[in-house]
Motif scaffolding. Structure first.
Motif, PDB file in Angstrom:
ATOM      1  N   UNK A 268       0.930  -1.478  -0.104  1.00 20.87           N
ATOM      2  CA  UNK A 268       0.157   0.191   0.449  1.00 20.87           C
ATOM      3  C   UNK A 268       0.610   1.337   0.323  1.00 20.87           C
ATOM      4  N   UNK A 269       1.954   0.625   0.419  1.00 14.76           N
ATOM      5  CA  UNK A 269       3.438   1.803   0.544  1.00 14.76           C
ATOM      6  C   UNK A 269       3.507   2.406  -0.441  1.00 14.76           C
ATOM      7  N   UNK A 270       3.840   1.365  -1.267  1.00 12.06           N
ATOM      8  CA  UNK A 270       5.336   1.394  -2.299  1.00 12.06           C
ATOM      9  C   UNK A 270       4.056   1.105  -3.707  1.00 12.06           C
ATOM     10  N   UNK A 271       3.759   0.247  -3.898  1.00 16.05           N
ATOM     11  CA  UNK A 271       3.267   0.642  -5.130  1.00 16.05           C
ATOM     12  C   UNK A 271       2.499   1.656  -5.681  1.00 16.05           C
ATOM     13  N   UNK A 272       2.324   2.438  -5.487  1.00 16.37           N
ATOM     14  CA  UNK A 272       0.806   3.210  -5.441  1.00 16.37           C
ATOM     15  C   UNK A 272       2.593   4.492  -6.296  1.00 16.37           C
ATOM     16  N   UNK A 273       3.908   4.838  -5.841  1.00 17.79           N
ATOM     17  CA  UNK A 273       5.077   5.552  -5.970  1.00 17.79           C
ATOM     18  C   UNK A 273       5.571   5.022  -7.309  1.00 17.79           C
ATOM     19  N   UNK A 274       5.499   3.336  -7.460  1.00 18.83           N
ATOM     20  CA  UNK A 274       5.568   2.724  -9.259  1.00 18.83           C
ATOM     21  C   UNK A 274       4.469   3.375 -10.077  1.00 18.83           C
ATOM     22  N   UNK A 275       3.401   3.147  -9.401  1.00 22.59           N
ATOM     23  CA  UNK A 275       2.751   3.350 -10.288  1.00 22.59           C
ATOM     24  C   UNK A 275       2.316   4.795 -11.106  1.00 22.59           C
ATOM     25  N   UNK A 276       2.107   6.328  -9.623  1.00 21.61           N
ATOM     26  CA  UNK A 276       2.381   7.522 -10.237  1.00 21.61           C
ATOM     27  C   UNK A 276       3.741   7.828 -11.245  1.00 21.61           C
ATOM     28  N   UNK A 316      -5.220   9.431  -2.791  1.00 18.73           N
ATOM     29  CA  UNK A 316      -4.824  10.434  -1.423  1.00 18.73           C
ATOM     30  C   UNK A 316      -3.574   9.471  -0.474  1.00 18.73           C
ATOM     31  N   UNK A 317      -2.836   9.684   0.015  1.00 17.19           N
ATOM     32  CA  UNK A 317      -1.852   9.021   0.214  1.00 17.19           C
ATOM     33  C   UNK A 317      -2.410   8.619   1.882  1.00 17.19           C
ATOM     34  N   UNK A 318      -1.984   7.823   2.534  1.00 19.92           N
ATOM     35  CA  UNK A 318      -2.438   7.843   3.894  1.00 19.92           C
ATOM     36  C   UNK A 318      -1.451   6.919   5.420  1.00 19.92           C
ATOM     37  N   UNK A 319      -1.097   7.319   6.393  1.00 26.29           N
ATOM     38  CA  UNK A 319      -0.382   7.259   6.997  1.00 26.29           C
ATOM     39  C   UNK A 319      -1.990   7.373   8.461  1.00 26.29           C
ATOM     40  N   UNK A 320      -1.077   6.360   9.474  1.00 30.80           N
ATOM     41  CA  UNK A 320      -1.604   6.263  10.908  1.00 30.80           C
ATOM     42  C   UNK A 320      -0.722   6.729  11.909  1.00 30.80           C
ATOM     43  N   UNK A 321      -1.557   7.763  12.913  1.00 30.30           N
ATOM     44  CA  UNK A 321      -1.856   8.383  13.191  1.00 30.30           C
ATOM     45  C   UNK A 321      -1.106   9.827  14.117  1.00 30.30           C
ATOM     46  N   UNK A 322      -0.640  10.298  14.501  1.00 28.67           N
ATOM     47  CA  UNK A 322      -0.168  11.450  14.550  1.00 28.67           C
ATOM     48  C   UNK A 322       0.232  12.413  12.762  1.00 28.67           C
ATOM     49  N   UNK A 323       1.415  11.123  12.146  1.00 28.06           N
ATOM     50  CA  UNK A 323       1.495  11.899  11.074  1.00 28.06           C
ATOM     51  C   UNK A 323       0.688  11.197  10.267  1.00 28.06           C
ATOM     52  N   UNK A 364       8.094   7.334   2.261  1.00 28.19           N
ATOM     53  CA  UNK A 364       7.973   7.919   0.554  1.00 28.19           C
ATOM     54  C   UNK A 364       7.054   7.362  -0.310  1.00 28.19           C
ATOM     55  N   UNK A 365       5.983   6.889   0.333  1.00 27.76           N
ATOM     56  CA  UNK A 365       4.409   7.114  -0.373  1.00 27.76           C
ATOM     57  C   UNK A 365       3.682   8.658  -0.438  1.00 27.76           C
ATOM     58  N   UNK A 366       4.755   9.577  -0.277  1.00 30.96           N
ATOM     59  CA  UNK A 366       3.975  10.409  -0.405  1.00 30.96           C
ATOM     60  C   UNK A 366       4.637  11.128  -1.327  1.00 30.96           C
ATOM     61  N   UNK A 367       5.190  10.376  -1.902  1.00 29.45           N
ATOM     62  CA  UNK A 367       5.538  11.005  -3.510  1.00 29.45           C
ATOM     63  C   UNK A 367       4.743  10.483  -4.592  1.00 29.45           C
ATOM     64  N   UNK A 368       4.015   9.516  -4.326  1.00 31.76           N
ATOM     65  CA  UNK A 368       2.030   9.407  -5.197  1.00 31.76           C
ATOM     66  C   UNK A 368       1.293  10.142  -4.896  1.00 31.76           C
ATOM     67  N   UNK A 369       0.999  10.661  -3.435  1.00 28.97           N
ATOM     68  CA  UNK A 369       0.203  11.954  -3.221  1.00 28.97           C
ATOM     69  C   UNK A 369      -0.216  12.577  -4.819  1.00 28.97           C
TER      70      UNK A 369
END
Length: 629
Positions: A268-276, A316-323, A364-369
């Motif tokens: 879920x974190x890595x694949x969107x970066x490659x797809x983008x 949309x990139x998502x993450x858990x918690x405060x970040x 690193x998933x931010x790069x796909x957003x």
């Protein structure tokens, strides 16, 4: 780089031992002796034999090859594709035996580089070292010599599918072949072959584990160096970790996150970066197997859905918690143009980021957003990587400089090699960006804004069946223009301001508030430049300035700071910059350069910036149709 007999012996003995340990019944007849002796080389060449070779060649050999021969007079299994490497008895001039000078570098011309010229002569003068190989040439070039007297080594094979590869010396070449041996054996292990385990692999794997902690502690440069070495030796964890650092530094070439796409924990974190990245390079093509190495059917199905979302701009990139909460806050800031504040929000939350598991170094998933990805410039990527995360100790780096200049004067700046830009915009006071369609949108347009799109996509939306052919509407980017102001901005490289037909969209938008309208057409192609500024309130123009190269018209009580000189050209935009700076001060407004040029913003189609044809007036519509042979 060291080059003594002892240094060579240490490398070659280790190489021989590891090669022998890695053989599991697949050795050939030529391998019987090195397996029995534990030595891939041969007896040392005596000094007199080395001198005889130099006399035969008419050259003194380069230091590293000369010292090598004094340890081993030739070599077996130099990497995976050279089975025998020449000693004193087999080294010979190549003399362009393969006819490759015709292809590399081809014909020289005025644009040829020094490297091209070196390569052009290399084939005829180089010493050939490959004795048995898989069609791989190994050439030692006496015409490409460094300050230490080392000759460059060039290798080429038909299956390289690229230009010859250059190594700075024979020692550099042999070290690369030792790493290639490790890569191939590690790859065999990953594919289910025998485990490749020795002192070298264990030391490298320990360095990978240490590099992970260095990376989480912000010591990314040290981590990257250790991981790059481990990648060169084919260590299985190294590529996925190293690629995370590379991608956040803005590198995309051969980034595959090897091993992570096959793991649902990280997909879920890595694949969107490659797809983008796939969409950026090949917008309309489907995903292929090589885009997601090792991915399961479930991951590939999820990737197809991500592909659809990225193409539609809804990912949309998502993450858990405060970040994760900081991500949502930053996205809201970025979508209205405040990208610096969005980055500040992410940066402040980075220490609280937590990895998904042990192979995760950074978000690193931010790069796909679509909204947040453009914010991660190489400098900001370095800042992100230098910030300690996941509870690791380390020093917080100084913040990178903000990317947006204050005010409006940047609009009139000239950059080397370019002219001033064409632009126009409307600023509306006391109205949120999301509410601009009700005030400024063309008839028949949606009441909601278009989804955020890159600046380069704006022209795709210019045509519309409900827009009259004569109407000069704008597909304008929308966002906040400072405290209490919103903007609708269009940038393009064509269009003329004609005061006889001009109607400011700001007039209708100023009901119950104030608006500022600016239209700048710099001089171009013998066409005089024009700059227009008008301020409206409650549906009426309060004052306006229209400045051409030789004439200036002021209407109403124009503040002194917003006046142009009565005549004289503004070839370099000096007057325009002064007026824009004063306008920003007068109203407390700004426009976000980064979001307008590199980010993604909502958009709307404005009402026409010109009036409809009057009685007795006509217009011509020209449509260009591609020729069909």
């Amino acid at each position: 780089m060291t080059d003594t007999s002892e240094d060579w012996r240490s490398l070659l003995v280790r190489w021989s031992r590891e090669w022998a340990d890695a053989q599991h019944g697949d050795a050939t007849e030529r391998d019987e002796e090195p397996l029995r002796t534990g030595w891939l080389g041969f007896p040392p060449a005596p000094e007199e034999r080395i001198r005889e070779l130099e006399e035969r060649l008419g050259h003194r050999l380069p230091p590293s090859y000369r010292t090598f021969l004094a340890v081993s007079d030739g070599w077996r299994h130099a990497g995976g594709f050279v089975w025998a490497l020449a000693g004193t008895g087999q080294a010979r001039w190549h003399e362009d035996a393969a006819g490759l000078s015709e292809y590399f570098p081809g014909e020289l011309d005025d644009n040829s580089t020094p490297e091209d010229e070196l390569l052009a002569g290399m084939w005829g003068r180089a010493l050939q070292l490959d004795v048995e190989s898989d069609a791989l040439y190994v050439l030692l070039d006496p015409g490409d010599v460094d300050e230490a007297g080392e000759w460059a080594v060039y290798t080429w094979a038909p299956w390289h599918a690229d230009v010859p590869r250059r190594y700075g010396s024979f020692r550099t070449f042999m070290e690369a072949m030792y790493r290639e041996f490790h890569q191939l054996r590690a790859g065999d292990s990953e594919q289910g072959g025998p485990v490749f385990d020795n002192t070298t692999t264990r030391a490298l794997d320990a360095s990978v584990a240490a590099a992970r902690l260095d990376a989480l502690g912000g010591r990314y440069e040290r981590a990257a160096a250790a991981l790059a070495e481990a990648v060169a030796f084919g260590r299985p964890r190294a590529r996925g970790l190293h690629d995370q650092i590379r991608r956040l530094l803005g590198e995309t070439y051969l980034v595959s996150f090897r091993g992570l796409t096959a793991d649902p924990v990280y997909a879920a974190e890595i694949v969107p970066v490659l797809v983008a990245e796939h969409v950026r390079m090949r917008p309309d093509s489907a995903l292929a197997a090589h885009n997601l190495p090792g991915a399961s059917d479930a991951v590939r199905a999820a990737a197809d859905e991500v592909l659809r979302q990225i193409r539609e701009g809804t990912y949309r990139y998502t993450a858990e918690g405060p970040f994760g909460r900081a991500v949502e806050e930053a996205r809201e800031l970025a979508r209205w143009g405040d990208t610096d504040a969005a980055w500040h929000t992410l940066r402040a939350a980075l220490p609280g980021w937590r990895p998904l598991s042990a192979e995760h170094l950074a978000p690193v998933g931010l790069c796909a957003d679509p909204l947040l990805g453009p914010l991660i410039t190489p400098d900001r990527g370095r800042e992100l990587l230098a910030t300690p995360r996941a509870g690791q100790p380390g020093d917080t780096p100084p913040p990178t400089a903000d990317l947006d200049p204050a005010g409006l004067a940047w609009l009139a700046e000239e950059t080397p090699g370019t002219s001033r830009a064409w632009y126009r915009f409307v600023l509306v006071e006391g109205v949120a960006p999301a509410d601009l369609p009700s005030r400024i949108a063309a008839a028949g347009e949606p009441t909601a804004l278009h989804a955020p799109t890159p600046p380069r996509n704006a022209l795709r939306f210019r045509a519309g069946d409900h827009v009259p052919p004569w109407a000069d509407t704008a597909l304008a980017a929308v966002g906040r223009a400072g405290s209490g102001w919103s903007f609708a901005f269009e940038a393009r490289s064509y269009g003329n301001f004609d005061e006889r037909r001009f109607v400011s969209p700001g007039l209708a938008a100023s009901r119950g508030t104030r608006t500022v309208t600016v239209w700048s057409c710099p001089p171009r192609d013998q066409r005089p430049g024009v700059f227009h500024l008008s301020v409206a309130e409650n549906g009426e123009e309060r004052y306006a300035v229209t400045a051409r190269d030789t004439t200036t018209e002021h209407r109403g009580p124009v503040p002194e700071s917003l006046r142009f000189p009565p005549d004289g050209p503004d070839e370099h935009g000096e007057h325009e910059r002064r007026v824009l700076a004063a306008l920003a001060t007068e109203f407390g407004v700004r426009l976000p350069r980064f979001a307008l040029t590199r980010g993604r913003l909502h958009s709307l189609r404005t009402r026409p910036w010109n009036r409809a044809p009057g009685p007795g007036e006509s217009y011509v519509t020209v449509r260009l149709v591609p020729h069909q042979p």
